[in-house]
Design an enzyme around this catalytic site. Sequence first.
Site, short mmCIF file in Angstrom:
data_model
loop_
_atom_site.label_atom_id
_atom_site.label_comp_id
_atom_site.label_asym_id
_atom_site.label_seq_id
_atom_site.Cartn_x
_atom_site.Cartn_y
_atom_site.Cartn_z
CG HIS A 165 1.92 1.84 -17.14
ND1 HIS A 165 2.56 2.54 -16.14
CD2 HIS A 165 0.66 2.30 -17.18
CE1 HIS A 165 1.71 3.40 -15.61
NE2 HIS A 165 0.55 3.27 -16.22
CB SER A 169 2.14 12.50 5.26
OG SER A 169 2.17 12.14 3.91
CB SER A 216 9.17 4.11 -6.39
OG SER A 216 10.37 3.68 -7.00
#
Length: 619
Positions: free
Chosen positions: A336, A422, A450
């Site tokens: 990460h 969704s 994001s």
Amino acid sequence: QYGSLGKTSVKVDMVNPCGLMKLCHLVKPVSVTLVAGRNLSQLKTLPKPTVPPLKRTCELYLSSLETFLQPEELNHTKKLVEEFLIPGGVGETLQKGLERRACNTENWITDSLLKLECLKRKPLVVLLNFGILCTRKDIRDKQGQISDTLPVEYMKGKPLCMKQYEQVFSSCRIPGAKRDSLLFLAKSSNPPKHITVVHNGQFFLLDIYNSDGTLLTVDQLCVQLDRICNSSLQTSMDPVGILTTQRRDVWNKSYISLMQDETNKESLSAIESSILTLCLDGPMPPVSDERMHRKAAFFQMFHGGGSQWYSGNRWFDKGLQVIIGEDGHRGINCGHTVADGTVFLYHVFYFVYRNKETPHMIQTPSDPLPMPQKLHFNITPEIKQDIEEAKQHLDTVVQNVDVEITVFNHFGKNAIKARKMSPDAFVQMAIQLAYYRVYQQCCVTVEPASLRTFRLGRLALIHPTSNASVAFVKAFDDPNKQNLEKVDLLEKALKEHKKSTEMVMSGQAVAEHLMGLMCQASEENIPMPDVFTDTSFCKTLDFFHLSSNTGCLTCNTLDQPGTYDVGYSIMDSHIDCRVSSLEASNTCKEKDPARLSRALEDALLDMMTLLEETPRVDP
């Protein structure tokens, strides 16, 4: 073709802020210099994130706590927040300082992350790195293993910050005594032209350019990889790579010892500066069924399977490790610290789907290829002991990792979209319903989003658990509730999830704002406010989800013992699900991924059945 960070820098993964809070007093202002690559001309056109209003963040924070705290805990936290918000008080002081920092930095959110990540002293394997398992490829022999190819990648659609893509290659994390550093060499004056290949725990330097500056062809790579495999048949070598699985402070001591020897120093430099590490593994242990075989392959990508298998056939400090097994399983292990999971998933998508059949390039034979350079390590008795201790430590961690991998074949995103819902939010509600059914309580959930629509944006956290989702899961199995009411509660929960997602992706994330204020307190030498040392603050981030739509299975970091990580890939007609957990040593197994996985499957089916049996009422 990618740029890089120009100087050593640090970043942070915000999964466990409470553990980081204990280290904040060590954080000092860090100068992070970014060197823009030629392909990043759009970077300056992207907006910088602003700092959200303090009062609104605190209100949203308290609202999220209402979903799982007991009344007395909630009242205590409310008092702390009220003290934090007193006009002219510490909260206002920190907010003004953070706003000043936002004006003077490209991205105040990422800046906060950069200043905290390398303080983490936990091992990279399992706790900080993550793994991605690609679809299996039919490999019949060693030649099939070493002739696989890597993708060329392009970004399309909405302009996103491409900075992270610079950091995938030629990157490495270097262990430090108190704080690690990151090495990025892709845009240095002499960028690397080699990869490292590891086979049977032995490392090789492989130049991937010919003497005339052209890249090696696929055939040439096969020749070189075949030479490496034939030169490393011995399996009794000391697996130096296993040292990278230790706690960072322990690994730092071993690292310093290794660096005292010139041969070791040269080998470490070759590994750290390489474009990537290619791990050529043997087959995984034989198992009775395909389910267990896939589970073993998943562990192969996540941690290598333990010291008896391929955990020593790694260098977990590298930003990118490509892993290919003799039995056809392939994937990557990443950090990460280098880039977010979505960036690596984009790489993997092309690796799996855009590059299935690559024709061999025809090229006039050039100069004879030099033999790949084997990297040597002089192992002292002290280092040998460190390797044995690393094996024991790793195996303890590996034994405490549990995972359940299932394929939900009943429906996928097409059926969910047909209901005008969704798919991601639908699955998130199913996860909450499954957890409630298993534990008779609502879970705290976080989901990454994001922020790459912002300059130098990374990730922020969505909190899918809301008052609306709690109302839905509590009503679902209530016989006194009518189906129309349950559907209405589901639709309200989905709308709330959408609202939260849009807010976070617009740069108004609650968790990141609070973490920025924490970092600001450290930089200004202000005593850490009680609101951040409160146990309620820790409870907000103890359940993690990661979603993808690439057809690959991911396993995010299992940073907190006793919590779940749920990954899912929502495809057109099915959903790949993975539930994993990490238990602390010498504790009873409170988490059961198999049980939660079954409950998730039932929840998905029951939710769809509810929709099918309840006629829609047009407004």
